[in-house]
Motif scaffolding. Structure first.
Motif, PDB file in Angstrom:
ATOM      1  N   MET A   1      21.507 113.660  79.628  1.00  0.00           N
ATOM      2  CA  MET A   1      23.183 112.779  79.819  1.00  0.00           C
ATOM      3  C   MET A   1      22.351 112.055  78.612  1.00  0.00           C
ATOM      4  SD  MET A   1      25.397 112.154  81.589  1.00  0.00           S
ATOM      5  CE  MET A   1      24.822 113.630  82.391  1.00  0.00           C
ATOM      6  N   ILE A   2      23.569 111.843  78.217  1.00  0.00           N
ATOM      7  CA  ILE A   2      23.368 110.480  77.501  1.00  0.00           C
ATOM      8  C   ILE A   2      23.819 108.891  77.388  1.00  0.00           C
ATOM      9  CG2 ILE A   2      24.568 109.706  75.219  1.00  0.00           C
ATOM     10  CD1 ILE A   2      24.853 113.167  74.392  1.00  0.00           C
ATOM     11  N   ARG A   3      23.573 107.788  78.001  1.00  0.00           N
ATOM     12  CA  ARG A   3      24.006 106.371  78.189  1.00  0.00           C
ATOM     13  C   ARG A   3      24.574 106.328  77.106  1.00  0.00           C
ATOM     14  NH1 ARG A   3      18.794 107.492  79.939  1.00  0.00           N
ATOM     15  NH2 ARG A   3      17.990 105.889  79.153  1.00  0.00           N
ATOM     16  N   LYS A   4      26.015 105.620  77.108  1.00  0.00           N
ATOM     17  CA  LYS A   4      26.270 104.195  75.992  1.00  0.00           C
ATOM     18  C   LYS A   4      26.789 102.790  76.963  1.00  0.00           C
ATOM     19  CE  LYS A   4      29.356 106.117  73.377  1.00  0.00           C
ATOM     20  NZ  LYS A   4      28.690 105.925  71.948  1.00  0.00           N
ATOM     21  N   ALA A   5      26.578 102.143  76.057  1.00  0.00           N
ATOM     22  CA  ALA A   5      27.037 100.398  76.847  1.00  0.00           C
ATOM     23  C   ALA A   5      28.025 100.226  75.593  1.00  0.00           C
ATOM     24  CB  ALA A   5      25.770 100.018  77.175  1.00  0.00           C
ATOM     25  N   PHE A   6      28.968  99.196  76.067  1.00  0.00           N
ATOM     26  CA  PHE A   6      29.314  98.391  74.979  1.00  0.00           C
ATOM     27  C   PHE A   6      30.360  97.503  74.996  1.00  0.00           C
ATOM     28  CE2 PHE A   6      31.683 101.965  76.550  1.00  0.00           C
ATOM     29  CZ  PHE A   6      33.076 101.760  76.250  1.00  0.00           C
ATOM     30  N   VAL A   7      30.671  96.592  74.800  1.00  0.00           N
ATOM     31  CA  VAL A   7      31.126  94.913  75.190  1.00  0.00           C
ATOM     32  C   VAL A   7      32.688  95.224  74.945  1.00  0.00           C
ATOM     33  CG1 VAL A   7      29.116  93.733  75.679  1.00  0.00           C
ATOM     34  CG2 VAL A   7      30.137  94.467  73.841  1.00  0.00           C
ATOM     35  N   MET A   8      32.835  94.357  75.592  1.00  0.00           N
ATOM     36  CA  MET A   8      34.774  94.856  75.313  1.00  0.00           C
ATOM     37  C   MET A   8      35.498  93.449  75.514  1.00  0.00           C
ATOM     38  SD  MET A   8      36.235  97.902  76.099  1.00  0.00           S
ATOM     39  CE  MET A   8      35.534  97.945  78.421  1.00  0.00           C
TER      40      MET A   8
ATOM     41  N   THR B   1      41.516 112.546  85.088  1.00  0.00           N
ATOM     42  CA  THR B   1      40.798 114.196  84.229  1.00  0.00           C
ATOM     43  C   THR B   1      40.510 113.914  82.919  1.00  0.00           C
ATOM     44  OG1 THR B   1      42.275 114.450  86.447  1.00  0.00           O
ATOM     45  CG2 THR B   1      41.965 115.928  84.707  1.00  0.00           C
ATOM     46  N   ALA B   2      41.419 113.497  82.198  1.00  0.00           N
ATOM     47  CA  ALA B   2      40.553 113.495  81.068  1.00  0.00           C
ATOM     48  C   ALA B   2      39.160 113.115  80.290  1.00  0.00           C
ATOM     49  CB  ALA B   2      41.212 112.736  80.012  1.00  0.00           C
ATOM     50  N   LEU B   3      38.813 111.980  81.340  1.00  0.00           N
ATOM     51  CA  LEU B   3      37.861 111.770  80.971  1.00  0.00           C
ATOM     52  C   LEU B   3      36.617 112.408  80.994  1.00  0.00           C
ATOM     53  CD1 LEU B   3      38.453 107.475  82.597  1.00  0.00           C
ATOM     54  CD2 LEU B   3      37.197 108.276  80.243  1.00  0.00           C
ATOM     55  N   ARG B   4      36.923 112.455  82.762  1.00  0.00           N
ATOM     56  CA  ARG B   4      35.643 114.219  83.467  1.00  0.00           C
ATOM     57  C   ARG B   4      36.038 114.824  82.098  1.00  0.00           C
ATOM     58  NH1 ARG B   4      37.774 112.997  89.391  1.00  0.00           N
ATOM     59  NH2 ARG B   4      35.769 111.535  89.769  1.00  0.00           N
ATOM     60  N   HIS B   5      36.779 115.521  81.943  1.00  0.00           N
ATOM     61  CA  HIS B   5      37.063 116.862  81.039  1.00  0.00           C
ATOM     62  C   HIS B   5      36.293 116.710  79.619  1.00  0.00           C
ATOM     63  CE1 HIS B   5      38.539 120.378  79.265  1.00  0.00           C
ATOM     64  NE2 HIS B   5      39.061 119.998  78.124  1.00  0.00           N
ATOM     65  N   HIS B   6      36.421 115.420  79.440  1.00  0.00           N
ATOM     66  CA  HIS B   6      35.740 115.035  78.467  1.00  0.00           C
ATOM     67  C   HIS B   6      33.957 114.380  78.488  1.00  0.00           C
ATOM     68  CE1 HIS B   6      39.630 115.077  77.051  1.00  0.00           C
ATOM     69  NE2 HIS B   6      39.059 115.554  75.262  1.00  0.00           N
ATOM     70  N   GLY B   7      33.238 114.186  79.513  1.00  0.00           N
ATOM     71  CA  GLY B   7      31.703 114.371  80.086  1.00  0.00           C
ATOM     72  C   GLY B   7      31.338 113.413  80.364  1.00  0.00           C
ATOM     73  N   ALA B   8      32.336 112.156  80.951  1.00  0.00           N
ATOM     74  CA  ALA B   8      32.456 110.875  81.123  1.00  0.00           C
ATOM     75  C   ALA B   8      31.481 111.164  83.004  1.00  0.00           C
ATOM     76  CB  ALA B   8      33.397 109.431  80.977  1.00  0.00           C
ATOM     77  N   LYS B   9      30.785 110.373  82.856  1.00  0.00           N
ATOM     78  CA  LYS B   9      30.313 110.732  84.311  1.00  0.00           C
ATOM     79  C   LYS B   9      29.524 109.060  84.656  1.00  0.00           C
ATOM     80  CE  LYS B   9      28.803 114.845  84.198  1.00  0.00           C
ATOM     81  NZ  LYS B   9      28.049 116.228  84.986  1.00  0.00           N
ATOM     82  N   ASN B  10      29.476 108.570  86.116  1.00  0.00           N
ATOM     83  CA  ASN B  10      29.038 107.248  85.897  1.00  0.00           C
ATOM     84  C   ASN B  10      29.513 105.919  85.430  1.00  0.00           C
ATOM     85  OD1 ASN B  10      27.072 105.718  87.921  1.00  0.00           O
ATOM     86  ND2 ASN B  10      25.790 105.584  86.459  1.00  0.00           N
ATOM     87  N   TYR B  11      30.954 105.901  85.618  1.00  0.00           N
ATOM     88  CA  TYR B  11      31.505 105.294  84.472  1.00  0.00           C
ATOM     89  C   TYR B  11      31.996 103.814  85.234  1.00  0.00           C
ATOM     90  CZ  TYR B  11      34.371 103.864  80.567  1.00  0.00           C
ATOM     91  OH  TYR B  11      35.136 103.045  79.035  1.00  0.00           O
ATOM     92  N   SER B  12      31.212 102.799  84.489  1.00  0.00           N
ATOM     93  CA  SER B  12      31.333 101.486  85.514  1.00  0.00           C
ATOM     94  C   SER B  12      31.999 100.530  83.974  1.00  0.00           C
ATOM     95  CB  SER B  12      31.063 100.998  86.008  1.00  0.00           C
ATOM     96  OG  SER B  12      29.858 101.830  86.944  1.00  0.00           O
TER      97      SER B  12
ATOM     98  N   VAL C   1      28.514 104.100  81.011  1.00  0.00           N
ATOM     99  CA  VAL C   1      29.200 105.032  80.792  1.00  0.00           C
ATOM    100  C   VAL C   1      27.853 106.670  80.275  1.00  0.00           C
ATOM    101  CG1 VAL C   1      30.831 105.998  78.710  1.00  0.00           C
ATOM    102  CG2 VAL C   1      31.296 106.433  80.365  1.00  0.00           C
ATOM    103  N   GLU C   2      28.096 107.113  81.367  1.00  0.00           N
ATOM    104  CA  GLU C   2      27.115 108.593  80.639  1.00  0.00           C
ATOM    105  C   GLU C   2      28.003 109.773  80.310  1.00  0.00           C
ATOM    106  OE1 GLU C   2      24.674 109.212  84.599  1.00  0.00           O
ATOM    107  OE2 GLU C   2      23.399 107.500  84.107  1.00  0.00           O
TER     108      GLU C   2
END
Length: 104
Positions: free
Chosen positions: A1-8, A31-42, A56-57
């Motif tokens: 699992m890759i953990r990503k963090a970013f600001v906007m 559905t698209a987010l999950r299909h592209h591997g996103a989990k635990n997105y806040s 996001v993981e």
């Protein structure tokens, strides 16, 4: 699992609308987010600065990057463009953060 963090950044007068649109997020985008591997997105908002912190993981960087080209993601960017700082393609201006500490 890759953990990503970013600001906007959301515009100061658009906080409530930004939150509402995410409460009503489109099922096809989820559905698209999950299909592209996103989990635990806040996404978190600091109201005093209008900064958004996203976490996001993902499973794979290449798969995650392909999300940007999907029709639903492009549509979401156009939908959100009036609320936040964006690039010329309507994608949010993001600054990726480097992980300096993690504890399970």
């Amino acid at each position: 699992m890759i953990r990503k963090a970013f600001v906007m950044k959301v515009y100061p007068d658009k906080h409530e609308e930004y939150e509402q649109k995410h409460r009503d997020i489109w099922p096809e985008l989820v559905t698209a987010l999950r299909h592209h591997g996103a989990k635990n997105y806040s996404i978190f908002l600091d109201p005093s600065t209008s900064m958004l912190f996203a976490y996001v993981e993902i499973e794979n960087e290449k798969t995650w990057e392909q999300l940007a080209q999907t029709e639903v993601n492009q549509k979401w960017w156009r939908y959100m463009e009036p609320l936040m700082e964006t690039n010329s393609d309507n994608s949010p201006v993001t600054v990726n953060l480097n992980e300096v500490f993690h504890m399970d």
